[in-house]
Design an enzyme around this catalytic site. Structure first.
Site, PDB file in Angstrom:
ATOM      1  N   CYS A 144       0.839  -1.206   0.000  1.00 17.71           N
ATOM      2  CA  CYS A 144       0.000   0.000   0.000  1.00 17.71           C
ATOM      3  C   CYS A 144       0.868   1.249   0.000  1.00 17.71           C
ATOM      4  CB  CYS A 144      -0.933  -0.004   1.214  1.00 17.71           C
ATOM      5  SG  CYS A 144      -1.998   1.454   1.288  1.00 17.71           S
ATOM      6  N   CYS A 147      -0.480   4.097   2.151  1.00 15.61           N
ATOM      7  CA  CYS A 147      -0.263   3.903   3.593  1.00 15.61           C
ATOM      8  C   CYS A 147       1.192   4.163   3.966  1.00 15.61           C
ATOM      9  CB  CYS A 147      -0.589   2.466   4.010  1.00 15.61           C
ATOM     10  SG  CYS A 147      -2.081   1.793   3.298  1.00 15.61           S
ATOM     11  N   ASP A 148       2.115   3.658   3.168  1.00 15.34           N
ATOM     12  CA  ASP A 148       3.509   3.604   3.598  1.00 15.34           C
ATOM     13  C   ASP A 148       4.459   4.513   2.828  1.00 15.34           C
ATOM     14  OD1 ASP A 148       2.739   1.615   5.358  1.00 15.34           O
ATOM     15  OD2 ASP A 148       3.185  -0.002   3.964  1.00 15.34           O
TER      16      ASP A 148
END
Ligand code: NAP
Length: 322
Positions: A144, A147-148
């Protein structure tokens, strides 16, 4: 729990949608039960956030928080207000009877007036031994980018993205903000992605596409150092140095246990009414990534978890059951 007890609300899952639904249901005095699942292979109770290290985009945590800690805190909050947690797997849901009956792998069946399906989706992985290990330890492998990708670890490095669908295009575009170069690694010579998204990628100065290439090994001990690429036409291999690898080869919603009773979308996600969490079965609601192949964020999952609990509460009140 006895066989004859009928629960007001049973929530299946243990990610942000499930715990948020539980917090709301518990505070409404519905005494919810959460069936949180069991570890199976790469799947852990807590869902995809268990594979996420620092979460910097969940509001309220300006210093960031790890995925597992966020899940633990949400669970603690739900339990504090009276949620009961069952560590078991729901193996079936009979939606043809009232109350509904949930069968579990190890325990007695559970009966419930309302059910919230919050079983999430699992990111697909290539399946290489070092891939998941580095994903679990924050070693520079992720499923992701949103997300990261923004964490400092990935700044100004050459980043790889695997896949040829819309998700891979989106992740590659997003990562251009952080990486020095983005290599889009695709196993064929044409994209599956929509033309418009593919064109954005193909014309972006920071993205280079490696066609007909398969990641056949991931290198690195504490942190990823690179990958082995195998040419899918000639079979030749070569090493590509990388500072991060984002696997974007699709997601699989966890809906297998539902059978044919709950309507699904063409991609297998639970179908819900627009801006609602109601499924085709009256009294069964769904929330989180199991209904969402578009946003897939912890905060959006938490939002739909809240919606599902409120809808279930209103359903119970409307039917004189709470
Ligand atoms: P997808 O469309 O199924 O694409 C998966 C990609 O990964 C394909 O290119 C596939 O290659 C590749 N792949 C699959 N398994 C692989 C493996 N083991 N090793 C290497 N490559 C592998 O999945 P998605 O991109 O996540 O999209 C899912 C759905 O969501 C689609 O309908 C998409 O349009 C939609 N979506 C829309 C948006 C948007 O509109 N903004 C954004 C994201 C997703 P092949 O092509 O060779 O099969």
């Amino acid at each position: 729990m006895t066989d004859t007890r009928i629960e007001n609300i049973v929530i299946i899952g243990s990610g942000p949608a499930a715990w948020t639904a539980a917090v709301y249901a518990a505070r409404a005095n519905l005494h919810p039960v959460v069936v949180e699942g069991l570890p199976i292979g790469t799947e852990l109770p807590g869902g995809q956030l268990m594979l996420t290290t620092e979460i910097e985009n969940f509001p309220g945590f300006p210093e960031a928080i790890t995925g597992p800690e966020l899940m633990e805190r949400m669970k603690t909050q739900a339990v504090r207000y009276g949620t009961r947690v069952v560590s078991d797997l729901v193996t079936g849901l009979d939606a043809t009877t009232r109350p509904f009956v949930l069968s579990t792998k190890y325990g007695e069946p559970i009966t419930a007036h309302t059910v919230v399906i919050a079983t999430g989706a699992a990111a697909k992985w290539i399946g290489l031994p070092n891939e998941l290990r580095l994903a679990q330890t924050g070693g520079g492998v992720s499923a992701c980018a949103v997300c990261d990708g923004a964490i400092p670890f990935y700044r100004n490095k050459v980043l790889g993205v695997v896949g040829g669908g819309d998700t891979a295009m989106e992740e590659a575009m997003y990562l251009t903000k952080f990486g020095s170069e983005v290599l889009l690694i695709h196993r064929r010579d044409s994209f599956r992605a929509s033309k418009v998204m593919a064109n954005r990628v193909l014309t972006h100065p920071k993205i280079r596409v490696l066609w007909n290439a398969r990641v056949s090994q991931v290198f690195g001990d504490q942190e990823i150092t690179g990958v082995e690429l195998t040419d899918t036409i000639t079979g030749e291999t070569r090493v590509q140095e990388l500072g991060g690898l984002f696997v974007a080869i699709g997601h699989a919603p966890n809906t297998g246990f539902l059978g044919a009773q709950i309507d699904l979308t063409e991609h297998g996600y639970v179908k819900v009414a627009s801006w609602r969490t109601a499924t085709n079965v009256d009294g069964i609601f769904a929330a989180g990534d199991v209904i969402d192949d578009y946003y897939r964020q912890a905060i959006t999952s938490a939002g739909t978890g809240c919606m599902a609990a409120l809808e279930a509460e209103r359903w119970l009140t409307h039917h004189g059951l709470s």
